[in-house]
Motif scaffolding. Structure first.
Motif, short mmCIF file in Angstrom:
data_model
loop_
_atom_site.label_atom_id
_atom_site.label_comp_id
_atom_site.label_asym_id
_atom_site.label_seq_id
_atom_site.Cartn_x
_atom_site.Cartn_y
_atom_site.Cartn_z
N TYR A 21 54.40 39.89 58.07
CA TYR A 21 53.32 40.84 58.70
C TYR A 21 53.46 40.46 60.21
O TYR A 21 53.88 39.40 60.78
N SER A 22 52.94 41.50 61.11
CA SER A 22 53.12 41.56 62.53
C SER A 22 52.56 40.23 62.99
O SER A 22 51.54 39.80 62.68
N GLY A 23 53.41 39.63 64.17
CA GLY A 23 52.95 38.51 64.74
C GLY A 23 53.53 37.20 63.93
O GLY A 23 53.33 36.23 64.62
N HIS A 24 53.99 37.39 62.87
CA HIS A 24 54.72 36.21 62.05
C HIS A 24 56.16 36.57 61.55
O HIS A 24 56.68 37.68 61.35
N SER A 25 56.91 35.54 61.26
CA SER A 25 58.00 35.79 60.52
C SER A 25 57.70 35.89 59.09
O SER A 25 56.56 35.92 58.76
N VAL A 26 58.76 36.28 58.09
CA VAL A 26 58.31 35.79 56.70
C VAL A 26 58.05 34.57 56.54
O VAL A 26 58.67 33.41 56.74
N ILE A 27 56.86 34.39 55.84
CA ILE A 27 56.44 33.17 55.44
C ILE A 27 55.85 33.26 53.88
O ILE A 27 55.59 34.24 53.24
N GLU A 28 55.70 32.06 53.22
CA GLU A 28 55.27 32.07 51.98
C GLU A 28 53.59 31.69 52.37
O GLU A 28 53.38 30.44 52.71
N SER A 29 52.80 32.09 51.91
CA SER A 29 51.07 32.23 51.92
C SER A 29 50.57 31.94 50.58
O SER A 29 50.92 32.42 49.60
N PRO A 30 49.43 31.12 50.60
CA PRO A 30 48.79 30.78 49.20
C PRO A 30 47.95 32.07 48.94
O PRO A 30 47.50 33.13 49.94
N LEU A 31 48.08 32.50 47.94
CA LEU A 31 47.28 33.85 47.39
C LEU A 31 45.79 33.47 47.30
O LEU A 31 45.20 33.34 46.29
N SER A 32 45.18 33.32 48.28
CA SER A 32 43.78 32.94 48.46
C SER A 32 42.74 34.10 48.29
O SER A 32 43.36 35.06 47.79
N ALA A 33 41.53 33.75 48.04
CA ALA A 33 40.56 34.71 47.72
C ALA A 33 40.57 35.83 48.49
O ALA A 33 40.62 36.90 48.14
N PRO A 34 40.76 35.73 49.90
CA PRO A 34 40.73 36.71 50.73
C PRO A 34 41.89 37.82 50.76
O PRO A 34 41.75 39.02 50.75
N TRP A 35 42.98 37.20 50.31
CA TRP A 35 44.23 38.07 49.99
C TRP A 35 44.03 38.62 48.69
O TRP A 35 44.27 39.94 48.33
N ARG A 36 43.47 37.94 47.28
CA ARG A 36 43.38 38.32 46.22
C ARG A 36 42.36 39.69 46.14
O ARG A 36 42.81 40.69 45.39
N LYS A 37 41.70 39.69 46.95
CA LYS A 37 40.64 40.89 47.03
C LYS A 37 41.14 41.98 47.88
O LYS A 37 40.46 43.15 47.35
N ARG A 38 42.30 41.90 48.44
CA ARG A 38 42.97 43.21 49.07
C ARG A 38 44.13 43.96 47.89
O ARG A 38 44.45 44.72 48.38
N ILE A 39 44.19 42.91 46.92
CA ILE A 39 45.27 43.74 45.85
C ILE A 39 44.62 44.95 45.32
O ILE A 39 43.60 44.90 44.74
N VAL A 40 45.32 45.73 45.41
CA VAL A 40 45.37 47.16 44.69
C VAL A 40 46.35 47.57 43.78
O VAL A 40 45.94 48.35 42.95
N ALA A 41 47.42 46.96 43.60
CA ALA A 41 48.26 47.39 42.75
C ALA A 41 49.58 46.09 42.60
O ALA A 41 49.72 45.42 43.49
N LEU A 42 50.00 46.05 41.42
CA LEU A 42 51.01 44.89 41.08
C LEU A 42 52.15 45.62 40.50
O LEU A 42 51.89 46.48 39.46
N PHE A 43 53.32 45.32 40.58
CA PHE A 43 54.62 45.90 40.20
C PHE A 43 55.58 44.82 40.00
O PHE A 43 55.55 43.87 40.38
N GLU A 44 56.41 45.11 38.99
CA GLU A 44 57.57 44.32 38.66
C GLU A 44 58.95 45.00 38.99
O GLU A 44 58.80 46.16 38.71
N PHE A 45 59.97 44.39 39.49
CA PHE A 45 61.10 44.78 39.50
C PHE A 45 61.79 45.25 38.13
O PHE A 45 61.24 44.61 37.06
N PRO A 46 62.66 46.35 37.98
CA PRO A 46 63.16 46.73 36.71
C PRO A 46 63.78 45.72 36.12
O PRO A 46 64.50 44.71 36.57
N ARG A 47 63.78 45.55 34.80
CA ARG A 47 64.11 44.25 33.99
C ARG A 47 65.72 44.53 33.73
O ARG A 47 66.31 43.59 33.24
N SER A 48 66.24 45.84 33.97
CA SER A 48 67.65 45.83 33.46
C SER A 48 68.35 46.91 34.37
O SER A 48 67.30 47.78 35.28
#
Length: 146
Positions: free
Chosen positions: A119-146
């Motif tokens: 995201y803007s101002g940062h490189s690609v990072i690994e972040s904790p999926l903390s409560a503030p991030w979790r409350k912003r989740i609107v959808a979840l997807f998986e890559f095709p399995r085959s």
């Protein structure tokens, strides 16, 4: 071709440190959050599922269209938000009342859940999926399995 969740995580983590560059998708040189998902897709499936048109930083906000959500549904498998698993693609709504336009890839689950994203101002990072991030989740997807 069967793609494992561990392969998705490995591919996503390989992008850590890539600088943030709007509309880019080149590991090590620059990417945004969509570019990260596109790059992982390319590595796993050897190409992209569609040509991505140019987009502005405020893409689809004025029209209120969920362009990113609609596109994700075309190529990824939507799943219940409660079923978070390794390698899932998370779609976030960063501000209430705005369109969802941030993506990440789950790299760890459980009490220490994390996700990789750019995201803007940062490189690609690994972040904790903390409560503030979790409350912003609107959808979840998986890559095709085959």
């Amino acid at each position: 071709m069967m793609v494992s969740r561990k392969e998705v995580v490995r591919a996503a983590r390989a992008w850590i440190g890539t600088p943030y560059v709007h509309q880019a998708s080149c590991r090590g040189a620059g990417t945004d959050c969509l570019g990260l998902v596109r790059g992982v897709w390319r590595e796993l499936f050897h190409g992209e599922p569609e040509i991505i048109p140019n987009y502005s930083r405020d893409w689809s906000e004025a029209e209120g269209r969920e362009e990113l959500w609609t596109s994700a549904r075309r190529h990824l498998t939507e799943k219940p938000r409660e079923s978070l698993a390794l390698g899932d693609v998370i779609l976030f709504r960063m501000k209430e009342g705005c369109v969802a336009k941030h993506l990440g890839i789950v790299t760890q689950t459980g009490p220490s859940a994390c996700f990789t994203h750019a995201y803007s101002g940062h490189s690609v990072i690994e972040s904790p999926l903390s409560a503030p991030w979790r409350k912003r989740i609107v959808a979840l997807f998986e890559f095709p399995r085959s």
